[in-house]
Write a protein that holds these residues in place. Structure first.
Motif, PDB file in Angstrom:
ATOM      1  N   ILE A 148      26.498  41.077  26.455  1.00 58.77           N
ATOM      2  CA  ILE A 148      27.914  40.901  26.119  1.00 58.77           C
ATOM      3  C   ILE A 148      28.208  39.470  25.673  1.00 58.77           C
ATOM      4  O   ILE A 148      29.063  39.241  24.816  1.00 58.77           O
ATOM      5  CB  ILE A 148      28.845  41.354  27.267  1.00 58.77           C
TER       6      ILE A 148
ATOM      7  N   GLN B 169      27.013  39.344  22.143  1.00 61.44           N
ATOM      8  CA  GLN B 169      28.025  39.969  21.278  1.00 61.44           C
ATOM      9  C   GLN B 169      29.116  38.971  20.933  1.00 61.44           C
ATOM     10  O   GLN B 169      29.567  38.911  19.791  1.00 61.44           O
ATOM     11  CB  GLN B 169      28.679  41.158  21.986  1.00 61.44           C
TER      12      GLN B 169
ATOM     13  N   ASP C 233      37.913  41.800  21.055  1.00 60.04           N
ATOM     14  CA  ASP C 233      37.439  43.071  21.597  1.00 60.04           C
ATOM     15  C   ASP C 233      36.380  42.840  22.679  1.00 60.04           C
ATOM     16  O   ASP C 233      36.416  43.458  23.747  1.00 60.04           O
ATOM     17  CB  ASP C 233      36.882  43.942  20.473  1.00 60.04           C
ATOM     18  N   THR C 234      35.468  41.935  22.431  1.00 61.53           N
ATOM     19  CA  THR C 234      34.420  41.632  23.406  1.00 61.53           C
ATOM     20  C   THR C 234      35.018  41.038  24.673  1.00 61.53           C
ATOM     21  O   THR C 234      34.651  41.431  25.786  1.00 61.53           O
ATOM     22  CB  THR C 234      33.378  40.675  22.801  1.00 61.53           C
TER      23      THR C 234
ATOM     24  N   LEU D 243      38.007  41.469  25.866  1.00 65.00           N
ATOM     25  CA  LEU D 243      38.757  42.503  26.575  1.00 65.00           C
ATOM     26  C   LEU D 243      37.848  43.439  27.364  1.00 65.00           C
ATOM     27  O   LEU D 243      38.238  43.962  28.407  1.00 65.00           O
ATOM     28  CB  LEU D 243      39.604  43.315  25.583  1.00 65.00           C
ATOM     29  N   ARG D 244      36.641  43.644  26.893  1.00 65.65           N
ATOM     30  CA  ARG D 244      35.685  44.535  27.549  1.00 65.65           C
ATOM     31  C   ARG D 244      34.854  43.826  28.627  1.00 65.65           C
ATOM     32  O   ARG D 244      34.175  44.477  29.418  1.00 65.65           O
ATOM     33  CB  ARG D 244      34.741  45.140  26.511  1.00 65.65           C
ATOM     34  N   MET D 245      34.912  42.517  28.649  1.00 65.11           N
ATOM     35  CA  MET D 245      34.054  41.733  29.537  1.00 65.11           C
ATOM     36  C   MET D 245      34.481  41.865  30.995  1.00 65.11           C
ATOM     37  O   MET D 245      35.652  41.688  31.319  1.00 65.11           O
ATOM     38  CB  MET D 245      34.104  40.268  29.099  1.00 65.11           C
ATOM     39  N   PRO D 246      33.525  42.157  31.883  1.00 61.72           N
ATOM     40  CA  PRO D 246      33.848  42.244  33.313  1.00 61.72           C
ATOM     41  C   PRO D 246      34.283  40.886  33.874  1.00 61.72           C
ATOM     42  O   PRO D 246      33.837  39.832  33.412  1.00 61.72           O
ATOM     43  CB  PRO D 246      32.529  42.670  33.957  1.00 61.72           C
TER      44      PRO D 246
ATOM     45  N   ARG E 241      47.080  40.210  27.658  1.00 63.37           N
ATOM     46  CA  ARG E 241      46.095  41.266  27.445  1.00 63.37           C
ATOM     47  C   ARG E 241      46.588  42.267  26.406  1.00 63.37           C
ATOM     48  O   ARG E 241      45.859  42.637  25.491  1.00 63.37           O
ATOM     49  CB  ARG E 241      45.769  41.997  28.757  1.00 63.37           C
TER      50      ARG E 241
ATOM     51  N   ALA F 227      44.879  42.901  22.823  1.00 65.83           N
ATOM     52  CA  ALA F 227      44.402  44.249  22.502  1.00 65.83           C
ATOM     53  C   ALA F 227      45.003  44.735  21.182  1.00 65.83           C
ATOM     54  O   ALA F 227      44.310  45.345  20.360  1.00 65.83           O
ATOM     55  CB  ALA F 227      44.741  45.221  23.627  1.00 65.83           C
TER      56      ALA F 227
ATOM     57  N   THR G 118      42.719  45.550  17.738  1.00 62.83           N
ATOM     58  CA  THR G 118      42.676  46.888  17.129  1.00 62.83           C
ATOM     59  C   THR G 118      43.436  46.981  15.811  1.00 62.83           C
ATOM     60  O   THR G 118      43.336  47.974  15.115  1.00 62.83           O
ATOM     61  CB  THR G 118      43.231  47.957  18.099  1.00 62.83           C
TER      62      THR G 118
END
Length: 93
Positions: free
Chosen positions: A4, A7, A19-20, A22-25, A81, A85, A89
């Protein structure tokens, strides 16, 4: 390097970086926040640096008796957030 993080470094533009992020833990953000911040700053992605700072602050915030972070911090993080997002998108114009 974690996939990640790779990425994030290899992302093709700010939308892909958003996007990366937002997806990151949270665990990755907390452990590698300096690396992530440097990657965002290197390409001038200030929104990414700001989002990172907000998420790290939220994760480290002292909770109340119900386990909730300070309401103003939680509200700010959620608004950011949502905005990030939407940006991630949105079709490039």
């Amino acid at each position: 390097m974690l996939p990640i993080l790779r990425q994030l470094h290899d992302a093709d533009g700010d939308r892909a970086r958003a996007d990366t992020l937002l997806r990151m833990p949270d665990s990755v953000m907390l452990k590698y926040h300096q690396v992530i911040d440097a990657a965002c700053r290197r390409v001038g992605f200030e929104a990414g640096s700001n989002f990172l700072a907000l998420r790290v602050s939220l994760a480290l915030a002292v909770r109340d008796g119900a386990g909730l972070p300070p309401p103003d911090l939680a509200a700010s993080a959620e608004l950011f957030r949502v905005g990030l997002a939407e940006f991630a998108t949105r079709a490039a114009t």
